[in-house]
Write an enzyme that holds these catalytic residues in place. Structure first.
Site, mmCIF file in Angstrom:
data_model
loop_
_atom_site.group_PDB
_atom_site.id
_atom_site.type_symbol
_atom_site.label_atom_id
_atom_site.label_comp_id
_atom_site.label_asym_id
_atom_site.label_seq_id
_atom_site.Cartn_x
_atom_site.Cartn_y
_atom_site.Cartn_z
ATOM 1 N N ASP A 198 57.282 -37.059 86.101
ATOM 2 C CA ASP A 198 57.516 -37.548 87.534
ATOM 3 C C ASP A 198 59.289 -37.751 87.274
ATOM 4 O O ASP A 198 59.924 -38.143 88.470
ATOM 5 C CB ASP A 198 57.105 -38.771 87.763
ATOM 6 C CG ASP A 198 57.174 -39.546 86.655
ATOM 7 O OD1 ASP A 198 57.912 -39.647 85.561
ATOM 8 O OD2 ASP A 198 56.382 -40.589 86.393
ATOM 9 N N HIS A 254 54.073 -32.879 78.602
ATOM 10 C CA HIS A 254 53.563 -32.640 79.619
ATOM 11 C C HIS A 254 54.152 -31.321 80.498
ATOM 12 O O HIS A 254 53.447 -31.192 81.818
ATOM 13 C CB HIS A 254 51.884 -32.993 80.887
ATOM 14 C CG HIS A 254 50.990 -33.602 79.212
ATOM 15 N ND1 HIS A 254 50.169 -34.138 79.708
ATOM 16 C CD2 HIS A 254 50.566 -33.203 78.065
ATOM 17 C CE1 HIS A 254 49.343 -34.799 78.894
ATOM 18 N NE2 HIS A 254 49.458 -33.491 78.090
ATOM 19 N N CYS A 261 59.155 -18.677 85.333
ATOM 20 C CA CYS A 261 58.661 -17.680 85.802
ATOM 21 C C CYS A 261 58.402 -16.989 85.380
ATOM 22 O O CYS A 261 57.215 -17.260 83.227
ATOM 23 C CB CYS A 261 59.494 -16.765 85.157
ATOM 24 S SG CYS A 261 60.235 -14.828 85.761
ATOM 25 N N GLY A 314 50.637 -47.743 79.119
ATOM 26 C CA GLY A 314 50.354 -47.419 80.201
ATOM 27 C C GLY A 314 49.392 -45.937 80.247
ATOM 28 O O GLY A 314 49.760 -45.107 81.127
ATOM 29 N N ALA A 323 53.115 -52.957 82.987
ATOM 30 C CA ALA A 323 53.975 -52.038 81.940
ATOM 31 C C ALA A 323 55.270 -53.434 82.846
ATOM 32 O O ALA A 323 56.352 -53.730 82.183
ATOM 33 C CB ALA A 323 54.032 -50.774 82.704
HETATM 34 P P1 NAD Z 1 45.803 -42.091 83.216
HETATM 35 O O1 NAD Z 1 45.511 -42.329 84.948
HETATM 36 O O2 NAD Z 1 44.080 -41.404 82.698
HETATM 37 O O3 NAD Z 1 45.601 -43.696 82.733
HETATM 38 C C1 NAD Z 1 46.552 -44.813 82.993
HETATM 39 C C2 NAD Z 1 46.681 -45.912 82.416
HETATM 40 O O4 NAD Z 1 47.489 -47.578 82.873
HETATM 41 C C3 NAD Z 1 45.067 -46.772 82.717
HETATM 42 O O5 NAD Z 1 44.546 -46.942 80.828
HETATM 43 C C4 NAD Z 1 45.007 -47.764 83.300
HETATM 44 O O6 NAD Z 1 44.179 -49.474 82.996
HETATM 45 C C5 NAD Z 1 46.693 -48.280 82.946
HETATM 46 N N1 NAD Z 1 47.760 -48.450 84.099
HETATM 47 C C6 NAD Z 1 47.694 -48.484 85.656
HETATM 48 N N2 NAD Z 1 48.401 -49.335 85.709
HETATM 49 C C7 NAD Z 1 48.937 -49.845 85.489
HETATM 50 C C8 NAD Z 1 50.319 -50.830 84.958
HETATM 51 N N3 NAD Z 1 50.923 -51.138 86.131
HETATM 52 N N4 NAD Z 1 50.526 -51.207 84.619
HETATM 53 C C9 NAD Z 1 50.200 -50.505 82.617
HETATM 54 N N5 NAD Z 1 48.921 -49.927 82.642
HETATM 55 C C10 NAD Z 1 48.393 -49.472 83.592
HETATM 56 O O7 NAD Z 1 47.186 -41.865 82.960
HETATM 57 P P2 NAD Z 1 47.572 -41.029 81.051
HETATM 58 O O8 NAD Z 1 46.399 -41.614 80.426
HETATM 59 O O9 NAD Z 1 48.623 -40.924 81.563
HETATM 60 O O10 NAD Z 1 46.747 -39.717 81.106
HETATM 61 C C11 NAD Z 1 46.154 -37.967 82.733
HETATM 62 C C12 NAD Z 1 47.505 -36.947 82.423
HETATM 63 O O11 NAD Z 1 47.637 -37.845 83.304
HETATM 64 C C13 NAD Z 1 48.269 -37.128 81.822
HETATM 65 O O12 NAD Z 1 48.645 -35.744 81.119
HETATM 66 C C14 NAD Z 1 49.934 -37.074 82.430
HETATM 67 O O13 NAD Z 1 50.288 -35.979 82.416
HETATM 68 C C15 NAD Z 1 49.306 -37.285 83.920
HETATM 69 N N6 NAD Z 1 49.783 -37.729 84.616
HETATM 70 C C16 NAD Z 1 51.392 -37.579 85.092
HETATM 71 C C17 NAD Z 1 51.670 -39.301 85.952
HETATM 72 C C18 NAD Z 1 53.039 -39.536 86.192
HETATM 73 O O14 NAD Z 1 54.070 -38.562 85.920
HETATM 74 N N7 NAD Z 1 53.592 -40.410 86.470
HETATM 75 C C19 NAD Z 1 50.154 -39.391 87.257
HETATM 76 C C20 NAD Z 1 49.293 -39.126 86.684
HETATM 77 C C21 NAD Z 1 48.531 -38.498 85.538
#
Ligand code: NAD
Length: 267
Positions: A99, A116, A124, A212, A256
């Site tokens: 993000d 990621h 490209c 997170g 967080a």
């Molecule tokens: P996930 O959605 O699997 O897990 C998110 C985790 O964060 C959960 O365990 C949840 O309990 C916890 N969480 C949610 N809100 C929180 C908060 N406010 N404070 C603390 N913890 C909190 O995501 P992941 O483990 O990052 O893995 C999944 C994949 O998702 C990755 O490959 C990533 O690239 C991708 N992803 C990225 C984004 C982004 O760029 N922001 C968003 C969604 C998914």
């Protein structure tokens, strides 16, 4: 449980996941209401999906670029920058997030390793050259209508621009080869970036902190165990209570945006 203080450690590795950006308004993947509820992974985040229907995949990533453009870094992103600036400039930050919020909070100080990929880059499909690209190609109603997302406050000179865009059948083409552009994102079934450097750091770190992440996507899910088995102390920060994990020395439960600034306090 013992209480660890990051000020006492030099070689620190931090892994962040979607949870660190949740309070910035970016959807996580697996929580209820998360991204995958609306978009099945096999339709938008695999090489096959892009081959089958590049328009659909670009619609999905246009939506995510749009969302990321609206979000701003929160107190957790800022606390990491503050800690690196005042206490430990050698933090090694790995993020699964795409993000751009770590970079916006202070990328020059932290230089996150985006394993990621990044929403603000495209690649490209012919020569694999990576281009800075914040263009939202499809609007929220799904219409092809390229516009800058506002992700960059000032558009860098090497970024793609709407004015110079090459297009074919409502799909963006690369400026280098005039071939199809794809998001510079690691899709399911593809190999994450920077793994060699990441494992080298994990094997030599003194303190590993995971923030997170649900720990369900490999290889990132195995980093905690790798660091621990090479002698690091380990901390897990998540809003959900975790089941006992023998690799975790300290678990901090909470959002967080609240827990990270307290843990990384600099005064
Ligand atoms: P996930 O959605 O699997 O897990 C998110 C985790 O964060 C959960 O365990 C949840 O309990 C916890 N969480 C949610 N809100 C929180 C908060 N406010 N404070 C603390 N913890 C909190 O995501 P992941 O483990 O990052 O893995 C999944 C994949 O998702 C990755 O490959 C990533 O690239 C991708 N992803 C990225 C984004 C982004 O760029 N922001 C968003 C969604 C998914």
């Amino acid at each position: 449980m013992e209480s660890l203080n990051p000020i006492n450690y030099k070689r620190i590795v931090i892994l962040t996941g979607a949870g660190i950006s949740a309070e910035s308004g970016i959807q996580t993947f697996r929580d209820s209401g998360g991204l995958w509820e609306n978009y099945p992974v096999e339709e938008v985040a695999t090489p096959d999906a892009f081959h089958r229907d590049p328009h659909k995949v670009w619609r999905f990533y246009s939506h995510r670029r749009h969302q990321a453009g609206l979000a701003t870094p929160n107190r957790a992103h800022e606390a990491l920058v503050d800690f690196a600036q005042k206490i430990n400039p050698h933090l090694f930050l790995i993020t699964q997030n795409v993000d751009y919020l770590h970079q916006r909070a202070g990328g020059d100080i932290l230089s996150p390793h985006c394993m990621h990929g990044s929403l603000h880059q495209s690649r490209c499909t012919a020569c694999q050259k990576v281009h800075l690209d914040d263009i939202v190609y499809y609007d929220e109603s799904g219409r092809f209508n390229p516009k800058h997302s506002g992700l960059f406050s000032t558009l860098p000179t090497n970024a793609l621009t709407v004015e110079n865009l090459k297009i074919s059948e409502e799909l963006p083409l690369s400026p280098c080869c005039h071939e199809l552009l794809r998001p510079h994102i690691v899709w399911f079934g593809e190999v994450p970036f920077h793994l060699e450097e990441i494992f080298r750091r994990l094997e030599h770190c003194e303190l590993f902190i995971s923030i997170g992440t649900s720990g369900q996507v490999y290889p990132a899910a195995g980093f905690l165990q790798t660091a621990k088995s090479h002698g690091a102390r380990t901390v897990l920060i998540n809003q959900e209570a975790h089941h006992h994990n023998p690799y975790v020395d300290q678990f901090l439960e909470g959002k967080a945006g609240e827990v990270v600034p307290k843990f990384f306090k600099t005064t």
